[in-house]
Write a protein that holds these residues in place. Structure first.
Motif, PDB file in Angstrom:
ATOM      1  N   GLU A 123       0.843  -1.181   0.000  1.00  0.00           N
ATOM      2  CA  GLU A 123       0.000   0.000   0.000  1.00  0.00           C
ATOM      3  C   GLU A 123       0.891   1.249   0.000  1.00  0.00           C
ATOM      4  O   GLU A 123       1.932   1.280   0.663  1.00  0.00           O
ATOM      5  CB  GLU A 123      -0.871  -0.023   1.257  1.00  0.00           C
ATOM      6  CG  GLU A 123      -1.809   1.126   1.397  1.00  0.00           C
ATOM      7  CD  GLU A 123      -2.645   1.017   2.665  1.00  0.00           C
ATOM      8  OE1 GLU A 123      -3.813   1.439   2.617  1.00  0.00           O
ATOM      9  OE2 GLU A 123      -2.149   0.495   3.688  1.00  0.00           O
ATOM     10  N   ILE A 124       0.475   2.284  -0.744  1.00  0.00           N
ATOM     11  CA  ILE A 124       1.214   3.544  -0.781  1.00  0.00           C
ATOM     12  C   ILE A 124       0.358   4.610  -0.092  1.00  0.00           C
ATOM     13  O   ILE A 124      -0.742   4.921  -0.545  1.00  0.00           O
ATOM     14  CB  ILE A 124       1.536   3.969  -2.226  1.00  0.00           C
ATOM     15  CG1 ILE A 124       2.281   2.862  -2.963  1.00  0.00           C
ATOM     16  CG2 ILE A 124       2.336   5.274  -2.226  1.00  0.00           C
ATOM     17  CD1 ILE A 124       2.399   3.092  -4.456  1.00  0.00           C
ATOM     18  N   LEU A 125       0.862   5.139   1.018  1.00  0.00           N
ATOM     19  CA  LEU A 125       0.149   6.161   1.789  1.00  0.00           C
ATOM     20  C   LEU A 125       0.712   7.549   1.474  1.00  0.00           C
ATOM     21  O   LEU A 125       1.892   7.693   1.153  1.00  0.00           O
ATOM     22  CB  LEU A 125       0.291   5.885   3.281  1.00  0.00           C
ATOM     23  CG  LEU A 125      -0.242   4.538   3.772  1.00  0.00           C
ATOM     24  CD1 LEU A 125       0.114   4.335   5.238  1.00  0.00           C
ATOM     25  CD2 LEU A 125      -1.730   4.427   3.545  1.00  0.00           C
ATOM     26  N   GLY A 126      -0.137   8.560   1.561  1.00  0.00           N
ATOM     27  CA  GLY A 126       0.325   9.931   1.451  1.00  0.00           C
ATOM     28  C   GLY A 126       0.425  10.471   0.034  1.00  0.00           C
ATOM     29  O   GLY A 126       1.006  11.536  -0.172  1.00  0.00           O
ATOM     30  N   VAL A 127      -0.116   9.761  -0.947  1.00  0.00           N
ATOM     31  CA  VAL A 127      -0.151  10.282  -2.311  1.00  0.00           C
ATOM     32  C   VAL A 127      -1.604  10.499  -2.716  1.00  0.00           C
ATOM     33  O   VAL A 127      -2.505   9.825  -2.225  1.00  0.00           O
ATOM     34  CB  VAL A 127       0.559   9.355  -3.330  1.00  0.00           C
ATOM     35  CG1 VAL A 127       2.034   9.216  -3.002  1.00  0.00           C
ATOM     36  CG2 VAL A 127      -0.096   7.992  -3.402  1.00  0.00           C
ATOM     37  N   ASP A 128      -1.822  11.440  -3.601  1.00  0.00           N
ATOM     38  CA  ASP A 128      -3.155  11.718  -4.122  1.00  0.00           C
ATOM     39  C   ASP A 128      -3.115  11.386  -5.612  1.00  0.00           C
ATOM     40  O   ASP A 128      -2.830  12.252  -6.452  1.00  0.00           O
ATOM     41  CB  ASP A 128      -3.526  13.176  -3.882  1.00  0.00           C
ATOM     42  CG  ASP A 128      -4.980  13.470  -4.214  1.00  0.00           C
ATOM     43  OD1 ASP A 128      -5.674  12.559  -4.719  1.00  0.00           O
ATOM     44  OD2 ASP A 128      -5.413  14.611  -3.982  1.00  0.00           O
ATOM     45  N   ALA A 129      -3.337  10.109  -5.921  1.00  0.00           N
ATOM     46  CA  ALA A 129      -3.216   9.615  -7.290  1.00  0.00           C
ATOM     47  C   ALA A 129      -4.470   8.835  -7.671  1.00  0.00           C
ATOM     48  O   ALA A 129      -4.997   8.063  -6.875  1.00  0.00           O
ATOM     49  CB  ALA A 129      -1.989   8.713  -7.398  1.00  0.00           C
ATOM     50  N   THR A 130      -4.933   9.077  -8.880  1.00  0.00           N
ATOM     51  CA  THR A 130      -6.090   8.368  -9.423  1.00  0.00           C
ATOM     52  C   THR A 130      -5.813   8.049 -10.888  1.00  0.00           C
ATOM     53  O   THR A 130      -4.794   8.452 -11.446  1.00  0.00           O
ATOM     54  CB  THR A 130      -7.368   9.235  -9.339  1.00  0.00           C
ATOM     55  OG1 THR A 130      -7.141  10.453 -10.042  1.00  0.00           O
ATOM     56  CG2 THR A 130      -7.755   9.525  -7.897  1.00  0.00           C
ATOM     57  N   ARG A 131      -6.743   7.346 -11.497  1.00  0.00           N
ATOM     58  CA  ARG A 131      -6.695   7.147 -12.947  1.00  0.00           C
ATOM     59  C   ARG A 131      -7.845   7.953 -13.539  1.00  0.00           C
ATOM     60  O   ARG A 131      -8.960   7.915 -13.025  1.00  0.00           O
ATOM     61  CB  ARG A 131      -6.839   5.675 -13.301  1.00  0.00           C
ATOM     62  CG  ARG A 131      -5.678   4.842 -12.784  1.00  0.00           C
ATOM     63  CD  ARG A 131      -5.532   3.553 -13.567  1.00  0.00           C
ATOM     64  NE  ARG A 131      -4.635   2.639 -12.911  1.00  0.00           N
ATOM     65  CZ  ARG A 131      -3.306   2.711 -12.963  1.00  0.00           C
ATOM     66  NH1 ARG A 131      -2.727   3.673 -13.624  1.00  0.00           N
ATOM     67  NH2 ARG A 131      -2.562   1.825 -12.352  1.00  0.00           N
ATOM     68  N   GLU A 132      -7.549   8.657 -14.631  1.00  0.00           N
ATOM     69  CA  GLU A 132      -8.573   9.458 -15.298  1.00  0.00           C
ATOM     70  C   GLU A 132      -8.465   9.264 -16.801  1.00  0.00           C
ATOM     71  O   GLU A 132      -7.380   9.005 -17.330  1.00  0.00           O
ATOM     72  CB  GLU A 132      -8.422  10.936 -14.946  1.00  0.00           C
ATOM     73  CG  GLU A 132      -8.753  11.223 -13.493  1.00  0.00           C
ATOM     74  CD  GLU A 132      -8.776  12.704 -13.183  1.00  0.00           C
ATOM     75  OE1 GLU A 132      -8.706  13.529 -14.113  1.00  0.00           O
ATOM     76  OE2 GLU A 132      -8.868  13.027 -11.989  1.00  0.00           O
ATOM     77  N   LEU A 133      -9.595   9.436 -17.473  1.00  0.00           N
ATOM     78  CA  LEU A 133      -9.632   9.309 -18.921  1.00  0.00           C
ATOM     79  C   LEU A 133      -8.836  10.438 -19.551  1.00  0.00           C
ATOM     80  O   LEU A 133      -9.084  11.613 -19.293  1.00  0.00           O
ATOM     81  CB  LEU A 133     -11.077   9.345 -19.430  1.00  0.00           C
ATOM     82  CG  LEU A 133     -11.238   9.214 -20.939  1.00  0.00           C
ATOM     83  CD1 LEU A 133     -10.715   7.873 -21.444  1.00  0.00           C
ATOM     84  CD2 LEU A 133     -12.699   9.402 -21.323  1.00  0.00           C
TER      85      LEU A 133
END
Length: 148
Positions: A123-133
């Motif tokens: 698990e990676i904590l402390g990042v704000d990452a998502t997948r977007e089109l």
């Protein structure tokens, strides 16, 4: 280039048994454990899977070139899990070997374990990452939120 700095959270060890759906199983783990960002390593056997070996050309949007695994192969590789909306999305690149033939590519569908496949998820904590089109490529790609 964009980047964020995070830290490791929980470590999850998973065993996929003969016939298990690998990609679906990773998504299930991400949902059950609420893994919003993670990376994983995989080693073991894979019997079936559709994987991409690159685009036909450099033109946008890219047209994927598909290959199929239709029998048992040794498998190893690295992947990530980030969410697109309310769904975890797995991105995995691996090498698949049978006898003296080695193939590599992005596993995207119909994944089935052979005998046993081991996965270690961090698990990676402390990042704000998502997948977007991404409009240009038509693909769901990693997006890092701006952090100052």
């Amino acid at each position: 280039m964009e980047y964020q700095v995070g830290q490791p959270g929980r470590i999850i060890v998973a065993r996929f048994n003969d016939g298990d759906d690998v990609l679906g199983g990773l998504e299930t783990i991400a949902r059950r454990e609420n893994l919003r960002a993670a990376c994983f390593s995989m080693v073991g056997g894979i019997r079936k899977g559709g994987y991409v070996v690159g685009p036909e050309t450099e033109a946008m949007p890219p047209v994927p070139v598909w290959r199929e695994l239709t029998e048992s192969h040794e498998a190893t590789g690295f992947g990530t899990i980030f969410w697109h909306g309310d769904q975890p999305k797995v991105h995995f690149h691996g090498a698949y070997a049978k006898h003296d033939c080695v193939r590599a590519g992005c596993l995207r569908r119909d994944s089935e374990a052979f005998l046993v496949l081991e996965v270690v998820i961090t698990e990676i904590l402390g990042v704000d990452a998502t997948r977007e089109l991404d409009q240009e490529s038509g693909m769901v790609l990693l997006r890092l939120a701006s952090k100052r």
